[in-house]
Scaffold this motif. Structure first.
Motif, short mmCIF file in Angstrom:
data_model
loop_
_atom_site.label_atom_id
_atom_site.label_comp_id
_atom_site.label_asym_id
_atom_site.label_seq_id
_atom_site.Cartn_x
_atom_site.Cartn_y
_atom_site.Cartn_z
N TRP A 20 0.84 -1.20 0.00
CA TRP A 20 0.00 0.00 0.00
C TRP A 20 0.88 1.25 0.00
O TRP A 20 0.55 2.24 -0.64
N GLN A 21 2.00 1.20 0.70
CA GLN A 21 2.89 2.35 0.78
C GLN A 21 3.43 2.74 -0.60
O GLN A 21 3.53 3.92 -0.92
N GLN A 22 3.83 1.76 -1.39
CA GLN A 22 4.36 2.01 -2.73
C GLN A 22 3.27 2.07 -3.80
O GLN A 22 3.54 2.43 -4.93
N GLY A 23 2.06 1.68 -3.43
CA GLY A 23 0.96 1.67 -4.40
C GLY A 23 1.16 0.64 -5.49
O GLY A 23 0.91 0.90 -6.66
N LYS A 24 1.59 -0.57 -5.07
CA LYS A 24 1.99 -1.59 -6.05
C LYS A 24 1.48 -2.97 -5.66
O LYS A 24 1.48 -3.34 -4.50
N LEU A 41 0.67 -0.68 -10.78
CA LEU A 41 0.96 0.53 -10.02
C LEU A 41 -0.36 1.28 -9.90
O LEU A 41 -0.68 2.18 -10.67
N PHE A 42 -1.17 0.87 -8.88
CA PHE A 42 -2.55 1.32 -8.82
C PHE A 42 -2.70 2.81 -8.53
O PHE A 42 -3.70 3.40 -8.90
N ARG A 43 -1.76 3.43 -7.90
CA ARG A 43 -1.86 4.88 -7.68
C ARG A 43 -1.70 5.67 -8.97
O ARG A 43 -2.17 6.79 -9.07
N HIS A 44 -1.02 5.09 -9.93
CA HIS A 44 -0.80 5.75 -11.21
C HIS A 44 -1.67 5.17 -12.32
O HIS A 44 -1.59 5.62 -13.47
N GLU A 67 -8.89 -3.98 -11.04
CA GLU A 67 -9.66 -2.83 -10.57
C GLU A 67 -10.92 -3.24 -9.83
O GLU A 67 -11.29 -2.63 -8.83
N ASP A 70 -9.60 -5.07 -6.34
CA ASP A 70 -8.38 -4.53 -5.71
C ASP A 70 -8.30 -4.71 -4.20
O ASP A 70 -7.29 -5.16 -3.70
#
Length: 87
Positions: A20-24, A41-44, A67, A70
């Motif tokens: 979660w920290q890296q969004g990966k 890379l879900f944040r991007h 998606e 997730d």
């Protein structure tokens, strides 16, 4: 007029790592004789799939699956979904 059903392929997904920290989210995908590694890379909103052989067949359906599921995906988890295509 007869309609033909599209062939269906079961896709197997294994989640290997999640941060979660890296969004990966990282894992493996198997469909018929194909095997890929993925990194989401879900944040991007970016999905990387390797190798390139057959990537066009799996990238979009895998992205939709990730998606939709997730928050339910856990490291070490094995998941499946069906694609209306023949690999």
């Amino acid at each position: 007029m007869s309609s033909q059903r599209l062939p269906e392929t079961t896709v197997y997904v294994r989640v290997l790592r999640h941060s979660w920290q890296q969004g990966k989210l990282e894992g493996e995908v198997l469909a018929d004789e194909y095997q890929w590694e993925f990194q989401w890379l879900f944040r991007h909103g970016q999905l990387l799939v390797k190798p390139s052989l057959g990537r066009a067949l799996i990238q979009e359906p895998l992205g939709r699956f990730l998606e939709q599921r997730d928050y339910q995906l856990e490291p070490g988890g094995d998941y499946t979904f069906t694609v209306r295509a023949q690999f």
